[in-house]
Design a protein around this motif. Structure first.
Motif, short mmCIF file in Angstrom:
data_model
loop_
_atom_site.label_atom_id
_atom_site.label_comp_id
_atom_site.label_asym_id
_atom_site.label_seq_id
_atom_site.Cartn_x
_atom_site.Cartn_y
_atom_site.Cartn_z
N ALA A 238 0.71 -1.14 -0.24
CA ALA A 238 0.07 -0.17 -0.06
C ALA A 238 0.89 1.06 0.00
CB ALA A 238 -1.01 -0.21 1.21
N LYS B 103 2.40 1.77 -3.20
CA LYS B 103 1.52 2.44 -4.54
C LYS B 103 1.10 3.64 -4.14
CE LYS B 103 -3.02 1.09 -6.25
NZ LYS B 103 -4.26 0.07 -6.08
N ILE B 104 0.70 4.09 -2.98
CA ILE B 104 0.58 5.62 -2.82
C ILE B 104 1.47 6.52 -2.96
CG2 ILE B 104 -0.28 7.14 -0.85
CD1 ILE B 104 -1.75 4.65 0.20
N VAL C 46 -4.75 6.32 4.55
CA VAL C 46 -4.42 4.85 4.43
C VAL C 46 -2.86 4.58 4.75
CG1 VAL C 46 -4.10 3.03 2.93
CG2 VAL C 46 -6.38 4.25 3.09
N GLU D 43 -8.01 10.47 1.44
CA GLU D 43 -8.38 9.08 1.97
C GLU D 43 -7.06 8.17 1.71
OE1 GLU D 43 -10.05 10.62 -0.39
OE2 GLU D 43 -11.78 11.28 0.73
N SER D 44 -6.25 8.36 0.54
CA SER D 44 -5.13 7.48 0.33
C SER D 44 -3.94 8.03 1.46
CB SER D 44 -4.64 7.66 -1.14
OG SER D 44 -5.42 7.21 -2.02
N THR D 45 -3.98 9.28 1.65
CA THR D 45 -2.96 9.86 2.67
C THR D 45 -3.38 9.23 4.06
OG1 THR D 45 -2.69 11.78 1.36
CG2 THR D 45 -2.11 11.98 3.62
N SER E 103 -4.73 18.37 -1.20
CA SER E 103 -4.30 17.50 -2.57
C SER E 103 -3.89 18.44 -3.48
CB SER E 103 -5.51 16.61 -2.74
OG SER E 103 -5.84 15.53 -1.81
N ALA F 213 -1.89 12.07 -4.46
CA ALA F 213 -2.63 10.99 -3.47
C ALA F 213 -3.79 11.85 -2.98
CB ALA F 213 -1.71 10.53 -2.41
N SER F 214 -5.02 11.19 -2.80
CA SER F 214 -6.19 11.79 -2.50
C SER F 214 -6.20 11.77 -0.74
CB SER F 214 -7.35 10.89 -2.46
OG SER F 214 -7.30 9.63 -1.97
N TYR G 154 1.97 7.70 -6.49
CA TYR G 154 0.86 8.49 -7.14
C TYR G 154 1.53 9.94 -7.38
CZ TYR G 154 -2.75 5.08 -5.56
OH TYR G 154 -3.39 4.16 -5.40
N SER H 261 -0.22 16.07 -0.63
CA SER H 261 0.07 14.79 -0.94
C SER H 261 0.42 14.48 -2.17
CB SER H 261 -1.66 14.27 -0.90
OG SER H 261 -2.34 14.83 -1.68
#
Length: 226
Positions: free
Chosen positions: A32, A35-36, A49, A45-47, A96, A42-43, A39, A160
């Motif tokens: 994870a 992958k993040i 995570v 939400e992804s931040t 973002s 990153a959104s 980017y 992000s």
């Protein structure tokens, strides 16, 4: 001894299963993160995570709507992430955005970004450090009501993307990768007892509300003061 053999084997199997579960979680977290961090942007939400993968779901509490007193009355402010680190609390604001960010002490910042067409676009937005300072005040007020001595709290603004460029350096503002490094450094030092950390988490949970309830309250207060 033979009577205890099945019990011992059962314990061994449980231990192995636990180790495999922990290994699977670690591999999943590493995947994870990779992958993040790959980017371009990153959104929010992804931040969250990503932060959980480093500091754990117990420590990272995303999307908390907390009460703040304004000139209009009690309203609710969104805190993107509250991270209960072993040594302190990091109050995180996520933006973002990529491109060039003209930051500084002013109440307004500007983002300058190149579009796919080749044109430059400029967007003005509120100073996120000032916005996030209100969230720190909100958490401090909660601790005061609960008669809890607040731990050190840090204002952390995360853009992000690792491709964002700032016009000025700031101790509160970081790219995504640099934010992780900063938060890791904040984790070093004298540890707060687990009992106290749990008290912080319970207090924040007690005073937070849902997104729908917060927005309904804010809309009602705003309409009453028109």
């Amino acid at each position: 001894m033979e009577k205890f053999a099945p019990f011992i084997m059962c314990v061994i199997f449980i231990f192995i299963a636990f180790c495999l579960w922990r290994l699977a979680l670690k591999i999943s977290s590493l995947a994870a993160r990779k992958k993040i961090l790959s980017y371009d942007l990153a959104s929010k939400e992804s931040t969250s995570v990503l932060l959980m993968s480093y500091f754990g779901e117990f420590a990272v509490r995303p999307d908390k709507w907390l009460p703040v007193m304004t000139r209009l009355g009690k309203m609710y402010s969104l805190v993107d992430d509250i991270i209960f680190l072993p040594t302190c609390i990091a109050v995180v604001k996520v933006k973002s955005m990529s491109g060039q960010v003209f930051n500084g002490p002013s109440r307004k910042w500007t983002q300058s970004v190149r579009l796919r067409s080749g044109e430059h676009k400029e967007v003005e937005f509120e100073n996120p450090i000032i916005e996030n300072e209100r969230n720190i005040i909100a958490i401090t007020k909660i601790f005061e009501k609960e008669k809890i001595t607040p731990p050190p709290m840090y204002n952390i603004v995360i853009f992000s993307s690792d491709k964002v460029v700032f016009s000025e350096e700031s101790p509160e503002v970081y790219t995504l990768s640099d934010a992780v490094k900063k938060l890791k450094s904040l984790s070093d030092g004298k540890k707060i007892p687990l009992k106290e950390r749990m008290a912080y988490i319970r207090a924040v949970k007690k005073y937070s509300t849902t997104k729908s309830a917060a927005r309904a309250n804010n809309k009602k207060i705003a309409s009453m003061n028109k």
